[in-house]
Design a protein around this motif. Structure first.
Motif, PDB file in Angstrom:
ATOM      1  N   ARG A  76      -3.569  12.428   3.333  1.00  0.00           N
ATOM      2  CA  ARG A  76      -3.239  11.517   2.228  1.00  0.00           C
ATOM      3  C   ARG A  76      -3.825  10.140   2.460  1.00  0.00           C
ATOM      4  NH1 ARG A  76       1.869  10.104   2.158  1.00  0.00           N
ATOM      5  NH2 ARG A  76       1.711   9.279   0.045  1.00  0.00           N
ATOM      6  N   ILE A 134      -3.250   1.254   2.046  1.00  0.00           N
ATOM      7  CA  ILE A 134      -2.280   2.113   2.721  1.00  0.00           C
ATOM      8  C   ILE A 134      -1.386   1.271   3.621  1.00  0.00           C
ATOM      9  CG2 ILE A 134      -3.826   4.102   2.692  1.00  0.00           C
ATOM     10  CD1 ILE A 134      -4.165   3.639   5.759  1.00  0.00           C
ATOM     11  N   ASN A 135      -0.258   1.849   3.976  1.00  0.00           N
ATOM     12  CA  ASN A 135       0.695   1.206   4.879  1.00  0.00           C
ATOM     13  C   ASN A 135       1.163   2.257   5.866  1.00  0.00           C
ATOM     14  OD1 ASN A 135       2.592  -0.352   6.158  1.00  0.00           O
ATOM     15  ND2 ASN A 135       3.959  -0.548   4.393  1.00  0.00           N
ATOM     16  N   LYS A 178      -7.755   2.662  -2.347  1.00  0.00           N
ATOM     17  CA  LYS A 178      -6.357   2.246  -2.413  1.00  0.00           C
ATOM     18  C   LYS A 178      -5.881   1.718  -1.065  1.00  0.00           C
ATOM     19  CE  LYS A 178      -5.235   5.720  -5.942  1.00  0.00           C
ATOM     20  NZ  LYS A 178      -4.392   6.911  -6.258  1.00  0.00           N
ATOM     21  N   GLU A 223      -0.088  13.964   6.262  1.00  0.00           N
ATOM     22  CA  GLU A 223       0.011  12.543   5.956  1.00  0.00           C
ATOM     23  C   GLU A 223      -1.317  11.834   6.219  1.00  0.00           C
ATOM     24  OE1 GLU A 223       2.948  10.499   4.840  1.00  0.00           O
ATOM     25  OE2 GLU A 223       3.049  12.523   4.017  1.00  0.00           O
ATOM     26  N   ALA A 266      -6.558   8.236   0.124  1.00  0.00           N
ATOM     27  CA  ALA A 266      -6.251   6.941  -0.459  1.00  0.00           C
ATOM     28  C   ALA A 266      -7.325   5.911  -0.100  1.00  0.00           C
ATOM     29  CB  ALA A 266      -4.879   6.458   0.017  1.00  0.00           C
ATOM     30  N   GLY A 274       0.799  -1.219   0.000  1.00  0.00           N
ATOM     31  CA  GLY A 274       0.000   0.000   0.000  1.00  0.00           C
ATOM     32  C   GLY A 274       0.832   1.269   0.000  1.00  0.00           C
ATOM     33  N   THR A 275       0.152   2.397  -0.191  1.00  0.00           N
ATOM     34  CA  THR A 275       0.794   3.709  -0.136  1.00  0.00           C
ATOM     35  C   THR A 275       1.289   3.980   1.278  1.00  0.00           C
ATOM     36  OG1 THR A 275      -0.654   4.580  -1.869  1.00  0.00           O
ATOM     37  CG2 THR A 275       0.424   6.194  -0.424  1.00  0.00           C
ATOM     38  N   VAL A 276       2.556   4.273   1.430  1.00  0.00           N
ATOM     39  CA  VAL A 276       3.120   4.565   2.749  1.00  0.00           C
ATOM     40  C   VAL A 276       2.600   5.922   3.220  1.00  0.00           C
ATOM     41  CG1 VAL A 276       5.217   5.078   4.039  1.00  0.00           C
ATOM     42  CG2 VAL A 276       5.180   3.177   2.410  1.00  0.00           C
ATOM     43  N   VAL A 277       2.036   5.943   4.416  1.00  0.00           N
ATOM     44  CA  VAL A 277       1.609   7.194   5.044  1.00  0.00           C
ATOM     45  C   VAL A 277       2.274   7.282   6.411  1.00  0.00           C
ATOM     46  CG1 VAL A 277      -0.570   7.401   3.815  1.00  0.00           C
ATOM     47  CG2 VAL A 277      -0.502   6.091   5.928  1.00  0.00           C
TER      48      VAL A 277
END
Length: 469
Positions: free
Chosen positions: A408, A419-420, A417, A405, A412, A396-399
């Protein structure tokens, strides 16, 4: 600390819903979800900085919700209660918060978390609420083989249905690291400081933490385990600190180890371990310093608190110990540490970052579950429980930490999407029982601050190799 109006108006620093160009959506569609937190404002575990960390996370997250139309008008309302560091106060508080509609409960002590989690295992009316704890170190939690006394507490500890998660590592990891460090010292690197052939360790521990002394003993990693002996000095944790003779207590720890046991070798201690809770740890450290002892004393993570530095002043100088890493050496940790210092005037210590992460994790899970619904305000505990295992997708998208953050992350999630979340205390990747990995530090008080001397890298390697010196 900054205070924001959460309901009924906008957050001035983020703009108002419906403002031109704000992207905050239609205020008429705003929906509110209560988030319950049961934290120790008073009692043996009281820690104001830890609570401020949780509040800061909540405020940042609500700013993020207000700053994006992806939130669909979702807002959170924090309902915080003081558990007074007592198990008997917890169930009524949890019942009250569940009655207010909280789909998740944020906690900060092992006994509170166990007590709340027990409510998930009431046969006729289970609470069905996920619990996220920021400073639970009890090794019986999330242990399917736990057999506590009384046995009625077993379901809350064992957590066979996975309702309980924690964002900090267990006391066993602290114990392992403490003894690894002990046995790296001395001219021979075996911990035998006085060269008498035996590594003698006196442990000052609360009577409620006797199990932890077992952890200490079983966690040792000396070159020769036969040379180790222990002396346990028990303390009633419920005793008024003003009624304890700390000088006598510490002096007893410096008597010969095993002096009353002819079957074991005698000798003065090579190390003292201060393994009591914060309100008592202050008295032990003060007595040690005033007596001018030179035998090294290692403190537990309970000692590493900004409030203790303030209380002890110069008497804290030189104190050593082992704790979780107070913040990560990356953008997540840096963002958190900077914001925390601005909010409180102090550097993060103890469990500040992991309690911050516990609140963030609870909010991320709630957002993921709520935004999947037609009416986000109807989100339930079981839905959040499922979502909590979906906010750390390796692909996933790093947050990271902080308002931007979190914004975001919300966007996501709303876009479907993965996330991580990479937290301030570590990656916060829950394993199959709800535990996380985290790095461990050996610290020392220098010039009025906690300074990390060595770090053991346990996050990526279960062997916890020494990372820095």
């Amino acid at each position: 600390m900054r205070k924001y109006i959460i309901l009924g108006t906008c957050l001035a620093i983020s703009g108002c819903a419906g403002d031109d160009g704000s992207g905050n959506g239609d205020a008429t569609k705003q929906s509110t979800v209560v988030i319950g937190a049961i934290l120790p404002d008073t009692g043996l575990n009281a820690n104001p900085y830890m609570i401020q960390a949780a509040e800061m996370a909540f405020e940042q997250f609500n700013e993020a919700l207000a700053g994006t139309s992806a939130s669909r008008g979702l807002r959170f309302k924090l309902e915080k209660r003081d558990d007074q560091s007592e198990a008997m106060t917890v169930k009524p508080l949890a019942t009250e918060l569940l009655g207010l509609g909280s789909p998740v409960l944020v906690t900060a002590t092992s006994v509170t978390s166990m007590t709340v989690n027990n409510m998930n295992y009431v046969a006729d009316s289970p609470a069905k609420v996920p619990v996220v704890c920021g400073s639970c170190t009890n090794m019986n939690l999330n242990n399917p083989d736990a057999a506590p006394t009384p046995a009625t507490d077993a379901p809350g500890y064992q957590d066979l249905d996975n309702w309980l998660r924690r964002t900090t590592i267990t006391a066993s990891r602290h114990a392992e690291t403490m003894f690894r460090d002990i046995f790296s010292r001395g001219s021979e690197g075996d911990g035998d400081l006085d060269g008498d052939g035996t590594v003698n360790v006196s442990i000052i521990a609360g009577d409620d933490r006797v199990a932890y002394t077992g952890e200490l003993r079983s966690a040792q990693h000396p070159p020769n385990p036969d040379i180790v002996d222990y002396e346990l000095i028990g303390v009633n944790p419920n005793t008024d600190p003003n009624g304890i003779d700390f000088s006598g207590l510490v002096a007893g720890a410096f008597d010969e180890v095993n002096a009353d046991d002819p079957s074991k070798p005698k000798g003065p201690p090579d190390f003292i371990v201060n393994w009591v809770l914060p309100t008592l740890a202050v008295g032990v450290a003060k007595a040690y310093k005033q007596a001018g002892y030179t035998v090294p004393m290692l403190n537990s993570s309970s000692f590493r608190r900004a409030a203790i530095l303030q209380i002890l002043g110069t008497m804290a100088e030189g104190q050593e110990g082992v704790s979780n890493l107070c913040w990560t050496a990356d953008a997540s940790g840096d963002n958190f540490a900077k914001a925390f210092a601005e909010e409180t005037g102090a550097d993060p210590a103890g469990y500040d970052s992991s309690v911050y992460d516990s609140m963030v994790v609870a909010l991320l899970g709630t957002v993921k579950a709520a935004l999947a619904l037609e009416d986000p305000s109807k989100v339930t505990g079981p839905e959040v429980n499922v979502a909590l295992d979906q906010i750390n997708d390796p692909a996933g998208t790093v947050v990271r930490t902080g308002t931007e953050e979190f914004k975001r992350a919300i966007e996501a999630i709303a876009a479907g999407k993965a996330i991580n979340y990479e937290g301030a205390s570590g990656p916060c990747d829950f394993d199959s029982v709800g535990d996380v990995k985290g790095d461990i530090a050996v610290y020392k008080v220098q010039n009025g601050k906690f300074v990390e001397l060595r770090t053991y890298a346990c996050t990526k390697d279960d062997a916890c190799p020494l990372a820095t010196k």
